[in-house]
Design a protein around this motif. Structure first.
Motif, short mmCIF file in Angstrom:
data_model
loop_
_atom_site.label_atom_id
_atom_site.label_comp_id
_atom_site.label_asym_id
_atom_site.label_seq_id
_atom_site.Cartn_x
_atom_site.Cartn_y
_atom_site.Cartn_z
N GLN A 42 0.77 -1.33 -0.01
CA GLN A 42 -0.21 -0.10 -0.09
C GLN A 42 0.72 1.25 -0.07
OE1 GLN A 42 -3.43 0.32 -0.20
NE2 GLN A 42 -3.58 -1.93 -0.09
N ALA A 43 1.95 1.29 0.66
CA ALA A 43 2.85 2.28 0.78
C ALA A 43 3.56 2.92 -0.56
CB ALA A 43 3.97 1.96 1.80
N LYS A 44 3.67 1.86 -1.30
CA LYS A 44 4.25 2.07 -2.76
C LYS A 44 3.08 2.18 -4.03
CE LYS A 44 8.62 0.51 -2.60
NZ LYS A 44 9.73 -0.42 -3.16
N PHE A 45 1.99 1.61 -3.76
CA PHE A 45 1.26 1.58 -4.93
C PHE A 45 -0.45 1.74 -4.42
CE2 PHE A 45 4.46 -1.62 -5.91
CZ PHE A 45 4.76 -1.41 -7.27
N GLY A 46 -0.47 2.23 -3.21
CA GLY A 46 -1.86 2.69 -2.89
C GLY A 46 -2.88 1.59 -3.09
N PRO A 47 -4.11 2.16 -3.69
CA PRO A 47 -5.14 1.14 -3.96
C PRO A 47 -4.94 0.00 -4.95
CG PRO A 47 -5.80 3.24 -4.57
CD PRO A 47 -4.59 3.37 -3.96
N PHE A 48 -3.91 0.60 -5.91
CA PHE A 48 -3.57 -0.73 -7.08
C PHE A 48 -3.07 -1.93 -6.38
CE2 PHE A 48 -3.45 3.62 -9.28
CZ PHE A 48 -4.10 3.32 -10.13
N ALA A 49 -2.81 -1.83 -5.23
CA ALA A 49 -1.83 -3.01 -4.44
C ALA A 49 -2.94 -4.08 -4.25
CB ALA A 49 -1.15 -2.57 -3.27
N GLU A 50 -4.28 -3.78 -4.18
CA GLU A 50 -5.21 -4.56 -3.91
C GLU A 50 -5.55 -5.64 -5.12
OE1 GLU A 50 -8.72 -2.57 -2.75
OE2 GLU A 50 -7.66 -1.36 -0.98
N ARG A 51 -4.88 -5.49 -6.23
CA ARG A 51 -5.19 -6.19 -7.40
C ARG A 51 -4.07 -6.73 -7.91
NH1 ARG A 51 -3.40 -5.72 -11.71
NH2 ARG A 51 -4.53 -7.67 -12.33
N MET A 52 -2.97 -6.57 -6.89
CA MET A 52 -1.54 -6.82 -7.81
C MET A 52 -0.93 -8.10 -7.24
SD MET A 52 0.29 -3.04 -8.26
CE MET A 52 1.94 -3.69 -8.74
N LEU A 53 0.10 -8.69 -7.62
CA LEU A 53 0.66 -9.84 -7.21
C LEU A 53 2.17 -9.39 -6.85
CD1 LEU A 53 -0.74 -12.85 -8.90
CD2 LEU A 53 -1.51 -12.11 -6.70
N PHE A 54 3.02 -10.14 -6.15
CA PHE A 54 4.24 -9.76 -5.65
C PHE A 54 5.17 -10.80 -5.29
CE2 PHE A 54 1.23 -6.37 -4.08
CZ PHE A 54 1.82 -5.22 -4.95
N THR A 55 6.42 -10.53 -5.25
CA THR A 55 7.41 -11.37 -4.43
C THR A 55 7.88 -10.34 -3.29
OG1 THR A 55 9.25 -10.86 -5.78
CG2 THR A 55 8.12 -12.67 -6.65
N ARG A 56 8.43 -10.80 -2.55
CA ARG A 56 9.03 -10.07 -1.45
C ARG A 56 10.26 -9.09 -2.04
NH1 ARG A 56 12.04 -12.29 4.05
NH2 ARG A 56 12.96 -10.19 4.72
N ALA A 57 11.32 -9.89 -2.52
CA ALA A 57 12.16 -8.95 -3.33
C ALA A 57 11.69 -8.05 -4.33
CB ALA A 57 13.29 -9.98 -3.83
N GLY A 58 10.73 -8.54 -5.10
CA GLY A 58 10.28 -7.39 -6.19
C GLY A 58 9.51 -6.39 -5.57
N LEU A 59 8.84 -6.67 -4.54
CA LEU A 59 8.12 -5.08 -3.89
C LEU A 59 9.16 -4.41 -3.55
CD1 LEU A 59 5.73 -3.77 -2.69
CD2 LEU A 59 5.72 -5.42 -0.82
N GLU A 60 10.29 -5.00 -2.54
CA GLU A 60 11.18 -3.92 -1.87
C GLU A 60 12.05 -3.39 -2.96
OE1 GLU A 60 13.68 -6.92 -0.09
OE2 GLU A 60 12.48 -6.94 1.79
N GLN A 61 12.30 -3.93 -4.41
CA GLN A 61 12.99 -3.11 -5.38
C GLN A 61 12.17 -2.45 -6.40
OE1 GLN A 61 15.87 -6.30 -6.85
NE2 GLN A 61 15.61 -7.22 -5.02
N ALA A 62 10.71 -2.60 -6.01
CA ALA A 62 9.96 -1.82 -7.15
C ALA A 62 9.99 -0.30 -7.09
CB ALA A 62 8.51 -2.26 -6.99
#
Length: 399
Positions: A60-80
């Motif tokens: 949520q801190a990086k993508f706001g409400p868009f995060a609610e329909r996204m998928l992530f890896t832990r490393a991918g989120l940290e580096q996005a």
């Protein structure tokens, strides 16, 4: 995340389960695991679903409400890239007349979302198969305007591409725990990236601490700070680089943004004694070596000691620095500092340091803050004034 977890997640059942979960604590996660296992779901599916729900909360801190329909890896989120920053990058491509961009090293698709969101055609590429699959899911709403490929950046055919966004891998491979790589070990290599930047418009995302001596002379170097943290350096080439700009500091706080640009590093302002106000430059300004420009704009000088702190006798503020009103200067000794904190009833203390070899967290444990929650707040600077080690007690005036 491994391939089995991804396969379990990318099913109607998996996506339905993760959409239905809301996890904000470790206790929530444990409860969800127990409930899903009791319902008969496989270990791979439970692990993937609960992991995604936790990542979505953090995202949520990086993508706001868009995060609610996204998928992530832990490393991918940290580096996005944060979506607000990605949108600004995308705007530069659009303003340069770019229609189709290749995002090489797209990760989970943070920057590609910015490009596609303003109508650019995107070719998104990642060398990791799982990461590329997640990027494809995240970019699916944009339909035929986006294409995702699993490939190495160096192998991509760039025919028909107007410009490139390149985020070299700066950490070891993996989806969870990774470690930083030396610049000589980035993939694709910096030599390949810089050669590409000579042939076509390219934006290269790097860490903010990248060695300035390795920056090519013919690119624009833009450092970016967001809400007090310096997050990245972008090197812009070709039509993506602004005419006459070689150094830039972009400062974003909340919804506001300000930028300082120059054709080269600027000369520092004159050194002077500490005045009534102390100004701490944003990290992007320090990295871009534009402190002197900021100091002169607010009538400030540099503190002796080479710490990057500025000082003035007026309370002029700027988006490129945080301003503090000085209470007093103390010897850098716990006993003297404790006495001042006790006298002023200070219960909340922010500690900053420059020019001294002190760990603020360890130093805090030596102090006896007796003001409690009802006490006043202050900022303590542990620094140097010339050859003297001092503690400057001050009040924050601007964010």
């Amino acid at each position: 995340m491994d391939s089995a977890e991804l396969a379990a997640l990318l099913t109607p059942e998996g996506l339905r389960l993760v959409d239905a979960l809301s996890i904000t604590s470790t206790a929530d996660a444990a409860t969800a695991v127990s409930r899903l296992r009791a319902a008969g779901h496989s270990p791979d599916l439970v692990s993937a679903v609960v992991g995604q729900a936790r990542l979505r909360e953090r995202a949520q801190a990086k993508f706001g409400p868009f995060a609610e329909r996204m998928l992530f890896t832990r490393a991918g989120l940290e580096q996005a890239t944060r979506l607000a920053v990605a949108a600004r990058h995308a705007g530069r491509f659009r303003d340069a007349g770019i229609g189709r961009v290749a995002d090489l090293g797209c990760g989970i698709g943070g920057d590609a979302l910015g490009f596609a969101g303003i109508g650019l055609d995107v070719l998104a590429v990642d060398a990791d198969e799982i990461t590329a699959a997640i990027a494809a899911y995240n970019l699916a709403p944009f339909g035929d305007s986006t294409t995702v490929r699993h490939a190495r950046a160096e192998e991509v055919d760039l025919d028909g591409v107007d410009a490139v966004w390149l985020d070299p891998a700066r950490r070891t491979a993996g989806h969870s725990e990774t470690r930083r790589l030396a610049a000589s070990d980035y993939t694709p290599s910096l030599a390949w990236a810089f050669a590409l930047a000579e042939r076509m418009p390219v934006g290269i995302k790097l860490g903010p601490g990248f060695d300035r001596s390795d920056i090519p002379e013919d690119v624009e170097a833009q450092w970016i700070s967001v809400d007090g943290s310096t997050i990245e350096l972008v090197l812009w080439s070709g039509s993506l680089a602004r005419s006459g700009v070689r150094r830039a500091a972009l400062v974003i706080r909340g919804d506001a943004a300000a930028e300082l640009t120059a054709d080269a590093d600027t000369v520092d302002a004159d050194v002077r004694e500490l005045g009534e106000f102390l100004h701490e430059p944003e990290g992007a300004v320090i990295r871009a070596r534009l402190i002197g420009e900021v100091a002169r704009s607010i009538g400030a000088g540099m503190l002796p000691g080479g710490t990057a702190y500025m000082t003035s006798d007026s309370g002029a503020t700027t988006p490129f620095a945080t301003t503090f009103r000085v209470r007093e200067v103390l010897p850098l000794k716990v006993r003297d500092i404790d006495a001042a904190l006790r006298r002023d009833g200070i219960g909340t203390l922010e500690i900053k340091k420059r020019g001294v070899d002190i760990d603020p967290a360890q130093f805090r444990r030596k102090l006896a803050l007796r003001g409690g929650r009802d006490g006043s707040a202050a900022t303590l600077f542990l620094t140097r004034l010339g050859d003297r080690r001092v503690a400057v007690l001050a009040d924050r005036l601007s964010a």
